[in-house]
Each structure stands twice: as structure tokens, then as C-alpha cells.
Design an enzyme around this catalytic site. Structure first.
Site, PDB file in Angstrom:
ATOM      1  N   GLY A  12     -39.291 -40.220  46.546  1.00 15.20           N
ATOM      2  CA  GLY A  12     -40.650 -40.766  46.490  1.00 15.20           C
ATOM      3  C   GLY A  12     -41.408 -40.505  45.207  1.00 15.20           C
ATOM      4  O   GLY A  12     -42.639 -40.457  45.219  1.00 15.20           O
ATOM      5  N   ASN A  14     -41.830 -42.536  42.694  1.00 15.74           N
ATOM      6  CA  ASN A  14     -42.661 -43.718  42.418  1.00 15.74           C
ATOM      7  C   ASN A  14     -43.850 -43.776  43.361  1.00 15.74           C
ATOM      8  O   ASN A  14     -44.977 -44.076  42.949  1.00 15.74           O
ATOM      9  CB  ASN A  14     -41.832 -45.002  42.550  1.00 15.74           C
ATOM     10  CG  ASN A  14     -41.081 -45.328  41.278  1.00 15.74           C
ATOM     11  OD1 ASN A  14     -41.676 -45.739  40.278  1.00 15.74           O
ATOM     12  ND2 ASN A  14     -39.767 -45.131  41.305  1.00 15.74           N
ATOM     13  N   HIS A 110     -37.171 -52.556  40.907  1.00 17.51           N
ATOM     14  CA  HIS A 110     -35.712 -52.565  40.809  1.00 17.51           C
ATOM     15  C   HIS A 110     -35.328 -52.017  39.432  1.00 17.51           C
ATOM     16  O   HIS A 110     -35.852 -52.493  38.413  1.00 17.51           O
ATOM     17  CB  HIS A 110     -35.206 -54.003  40.970  1.00 17.51           C
ATOM     18  CG  HIS A 110     -33.719 -54.115  40.886  1.00 17.51           C
ATOM     19  ND1 HIS A 110     -32.884 -53.596  41.848  1.00 17.51           N
ATOM     20  CD2 HIS A 110     -32.914 -54.672  39.935  1.00 17.51           C
ATOM     21  CE1 HIS A 110     -31.624 -53.838  41.502  1.00 17.51           C
ATOM     22  NE2 HIS A 110     -31.620 -54.485  40.344  1.00 17.51           N
TER      23      HIS A 110
HETATM   24  C1  GRF Z   1     -35.981 -45.803  41.842  1.00 21.97           C
HETATM   25  O1  GRF Z   1     -35.029 -45.791  40.800  1.00 21.97           O
HETATM   26  C2  GRF Z   1     -36.332 -47.222  42.226  1.00 21.97           C
HETATM   27  O2  GRF Z   1     -36.334 -48.117  41.156  1.00 21.97           O
HETATM   28  C3  GRF Z   1     -35.213 -47.574  43.161  1.00 21.97           C
HETATM   29  O3  GRF Z   1     -34.993 -46.393  43.909  1.00 21.97           O
HETATM   30  C4  GRF Z   1     -35.386 -45.252  43.128  1.00 21.97           C
HETATM   31  C5  GRF Z   1     -36.385 -44.497  43.941  1.00 21.97           C
HETATM   32  O4  GRF Z   1     -36.778 -43.300  43.338  1.00 21.97           O
HETATM   33  N1  GRF Z   1     -35.554 -48.729  43.954  1.00 21.97           N
HETATM   34  P1  GRF Z   1     -38.062 -42.526  43.875  1.00 21.97           P
HETATM   35  O5  GRF Z   1     -37.813 -42.270  45.362  1.00 21.97           O
HETATM   36  O6  GRF Z   1     -39.259 -43.375  43.647  1.00 21.97           O
HETATM   37  O7  GRF Z   1     -38.100 -41.247  43.128  1.00 21.97           O
END
Ligand code: GRF
Length: 194
Positions: A12, A14, A110
Site C-alpha cells: 500500500g 501508493n 500500472h
Molecule cells: C505498484 O508497483 C503498482 O504500480 C502495481 O502494484 C504495486 C503496488 O505497490 N499495480 P504498493 O502496494 O502501492 O506499494
């Protein structure tokens, strides 16, 4: 203020970064998190979001049919009525009825150019291809796998990377810049004002 439901399945970073942007960054006064959702009971993101006092829900997806699971999630969303669903490492393909229920209002990040690489393992793919540069894409979700309209893209410089971990580090740094900016662009465009 746009009401946002944030979906994640794992660490999580992001999601937490977007929450920070809502508090002190470019999404302040523009968007608020009404729900943090995960399909994975063990996802570290759940405790992190709970610590912020947010509404946090988990419905385990394991062993459930896609349509049944998505119907449960749609029921949960009825309670929160988000304007947008923001996927941030949500490791599920959404069913057609789910996408239809929130058509044009589901956003995903993505870690590749979606026109070149779709699906899982995008950083591994970029590393194995020996790319000098890859891209991060923020896009709307449609019925396909990583096929929806692109909102924003940003390059990741991979020159001289030594291992996959470094590709991921450089990529995530770009993701954390791009995602809040792309959401800002989406939420503040007059077409989407509510
Ligand atoms: C990120 O690389 C995102 O682009 C992909 O999954 C990963 C998630 O990472 N869809 P986080 O959980 O946000 O650290």
C-alpha cells in the site's frame, strides 16, 4: 470534494502516498478517502490505514467466484457511494458488472506503458528486456486488462540498473509522483466536477 474509495491488496505505498496527498498535498480540498478496501486479510495496508482512523474494510476474495466476490464489494460500496474508485496495487481483475457499475470512475496505476505491456510482472519484464527506460501509466479501467484510456504517463530512467530491486525502487519513486498528479488532473477537470 470527490469521495474516494481506495483499493489495495498488499503493502500500500501508493495508497498511503495518495492519502498523504489528500491531507497535505495536491489533493487537499479536492478529494477525501471514504473507504480503504482490501481483498487480502493479511495486507499490511489495512493496519496502516486503520492507524489513520479511516473506514477500513476487508472482504477476503480467496475461494470466491469473481462475480460473487465483486457483488459483495459492490454492496459494501453502496454504503459509501464513492465518486471514484482508486486502485493502488489491487491484485484483482474486476468483473464486467463491477466495471459497468463505476464506468469511467475507476482509476488504476500500472508500472509499464499499458500500450506495450499489460498484466503482472511489469518491472521484471522491463529488467529482463534490458530497457533503458520504462513508463508508468495511470489509466481508467475498462473491461480489458490494462486497456483503458490513459490519463497520464511518466518515464522511469533505467540506465545502469543492476537488479530488479533497483528497477522497482526507481519505478515506485515515479509512481508516487505521478499518481497523485494524475488524480489531481482527473478530479479537477471541469468535465468531472460534481
Ligand atoms: C505498484 O508497483 C503498482 O504500480 C502495481 O502494484 C504495486 C503496488 O505497490 N499495480 P504498493 O502496494 O502501492 O506499494
Amino acid at each position: 470534494m470527490k469521495k474516494i474509495a481506495l483499493f489495495a491488496s498488499g503493502r500500500g505505498s501508493n495508497l498511503m502516498n495518495i492519502l498523504a496527498s489528500m491531507q497535505n498535498g495536491c489533493l487537499a480540498n479536492l478529494a477525501e478517502a471514504v473507504l480503504v478496501f482490501s481483498n487480502q486479510p493479511q495486507a499490511p495496508v489495512l493496519a496502516k490505514a486503520e492507524a489513520l482512523g479511516l473506514a477500513v474494510h476487508c472482504i477476503p476474495s480467496r475461494g470466491k467466484k469473481r462475480l460473487d466476490f465483486d457483488a459483495e464489494v459492490l454492496d459494501l460500496l453502496e454504503k459509501y457511494r464513492p465518486d471514484y474508485i482508486v486502485l493502488a496495487g489491487y491484485m484483482r481483475v474486476l468483473s464486467a458488472p463491477f466495471v459497468a457499475a463505476y464506468a469511467g470512475r475507476i482509476v488504476n496505476i500500472h508500472p509499464a506503458d499499458t500500450q506495450v505491456h499489460q498484466g503482472l510482472g511489469a518491472y521484471k519484464w522491463a529488467f529482463e528486456q534490458g530497457l533503458e527506460e520504462t513508463k508508468i501509466t495511470v489509466h481508467l479501467v475498462d473491461q480489458g486488462l490494462d486497456t483503458g484510456p490513459i490519463i497520464a504517463q511518466a518515464p522511469v530512467n533505467l540506465a545502469g540498473v543492476k537488479d530488479l530491486a533497483e528497477v522497482e525502487r526507481r519505478g515506485l519513486a515515479v509512481e508516487h509522483q505521478l499518481y497523485p498528479q494524475a488524480l489531481y488532473q482527473l478530479f479537477s477537470s471541469s468535465k468531472n466536477k460534481q
